[in-house]
Write an enzyme that holds these catalytic residues in place. Sequence first.
Site, PDB file in Angstrom:
ATOM      1  N   CYS A 107      -6.355   1.843   0.435  1.00 16.64           N
ATOM      2  CA  CYS A 107      -7.238   2.104   1.655  1.00 16.64           C
ATOM      3  C   CYS A 107      -8.690   1.713   1.237  1.00 16.64           C
ATOM      4  CB  CYS A 107      -7.164   3.432   2.256  1.00 16.64           C
ATOM      5  SG  CYS A 107      -6.866   4.860   1.184  1.00 16.64           S
ATOM      6  N   SER A 108      -9.384   2.905   0.969  1.00 13.56           N
ATOM      7  CA  SER A 108     -10.782   2.799   0.727  1.00 13.56           C
ATOM      8  C   SER A 108     -11.235   3.945   0.037  1.00 13.56           C
ATOM      9  CB  SER A 108     -11.854   2.277   1.885  1.00 13.56           C
ATOM     10  OG  SER A 108     -11.641   3.190   3.068  1.00 13.56           O
ATOM     11  N   CYS A 109     -10.501   4.863  -0.737  1.00 15.41           N
ATOM     12  CA  CYS A 109     -11.028   6.096  -1.200  1.00 15.41           C
ATOM     13  C   CYS A 109     -12.147   5.771  -2.342  1.00 15.41           C
ATOM     14  CB  CYS A 109      -9.849   6.588  -2.219  1.00 15.41           C
ATOM     15  SG  CYS A 109      -8.242   6.856  -1.224  1.00 15.41           S
TER      16      CYS A 109
ATOM     17  N   CYS B  16      -9.796   1.013  -4.640  1.00 13.51           N
ATOM     18  CA  CYS B  16      -8.786   1.642  -3.831  1.00 13.51           C
ATOM     19  C   CYS B  16      -7.815   0.797  -3.203  1.00 13.51           C
ATOM     20  CB  CYS B  16      -9.072   2.889  -2.745  1.00 13.51           C
ATOM     21  SG  CYS B  16      -7.852   3.614  -1.718  1.00 13.51           S
TER      22      CYS B  16
END
Lengths: 103, 244, 129
Positions: free
Chosen positions: B129-131, B126
């Site tokens: 962000c950090s999905c 991602c």
Amino acid sequence: MPPAERKSLPARFEPGDRVRVKELPNLYYSRTQMYVRGVIGTVAVCTYTDLKPEDEAWSRDDAPYEQYYIIRFRQKDLWAEYPFDKDTLQTELPDSWLEPVTA
Amino acid sequence: MAHDHDHEHDHDGGHPAAPMVAEVTDFEILEIAVRELAIEKGLFTVDEHRKFTEWAESIGPASGSRLVAKAWTDPAFKARVLADATKASLEVGIDWSQPTGFGTPSDYTEFRVLEDTPTLHHVIVCTLCSCYPRPMLGHSPYWYRSPNYRRRIVRWPRQVLAEFGLILPPEIEIRVEDSNQKCRFMVLPLRPAGTEGWTEQQLAEIVTRDCMIGVALPRADRKADDVRPVHAALRPVPHEEAGR
Amino acid sequence: MSSAGNPSEADPKATEAQRQDFRRVALLDAMRREGRAWADIAPPCGVADPEPPWKTCLDATCECLDAGGALPSLDRRLAEDALAEAMYGDVPNPERQLLALVHTMLSRGLIGEAELARRVGIVRSRLAA
């Protein structure tokens, strides 16, 4: 799951269609990566309908839902001098960020 | 902690210590203050809070491993996974409409499983962000959330994979999946050779977290609970000697 | 923030947007301006973890508030988005999430500003001891 009675804009693309990601300015919030803007890819999957991120971020809950797609790009189209022909990258974009490629 | 002076064994408590942030920030103080006040006011109890932190820090990729092992052994299940992974997840006990809820859950997510083939290898990231497919894989590793991985895996995927020890020939297409919206992805790797006749349970043991992110391939000889580092004590406690 | 400590003023029928309270809270505003975020202090120390150790505790606090009914997660997130936009946008996460959570708890009268300031002082001296 988005409620079925929501007003949804018609999906303009289907898998296999060639599309170009629009080069729009960022209005405070976007989830369209800079590296795909202006680049041509192919629709791989139609996923779901939902608010586009720009509307969701501003709580425009009455805005129409849009079709989302997984778009497949050739890495060579995304990055100058990418050395491997076969490699690809996929990411998800809402309908209004895409324009048809006719030629 | 006792300091020894053996500079060749930094890992066993000698100096220099692993890097840490010594500074106590205003935010760290605020987090404690608001939690204590909430507990005092009876909004929740210490035990309830502990239950959530213990759970959050222990959830792992076991559901994902089970899903992969089941897909390897049951072609009908695999077909259901590829057709509708969100729904098929229910068969391994994961309900995406009731997400873990931890942190900031998404209102709506669609889970999709990316099937590797002999000529196609997937890896997830991602970049915004950090999905991460958290209900399936637990918390993401710190490197997955680091700018290093997020920036470079899209631009130089083969170089980054090589840094993980995964070198693939150019004939294999590497497909980076950047999950920037509401789909969450997980990789269904190829079943490795040498696992013929294995049970689902045996197979699940070799499907480690990194295999489902796509930075490693499962191998018949490497399990998630494989050897862990064990360091012999330099100066063993005397009673161990006495007990022999 | 006069509504702090007085939940009876809140209209239960008001939508989250109407209820959103953008008044500055002195304590939180000082932290916004002067507080040092993890993203700024960790890399120079050689620490690669992108999240501070207290992040899990913060998440658990949010979950407990949701589970006990004091602050539903969806309300908290909507408030967080609005507050990030209006007030705390220049603070990185998870510090922003924390400021927004505390701000929301104050506006809803779950905790009071004065008692929070007192408690922050107590915790600060305890950690410095």
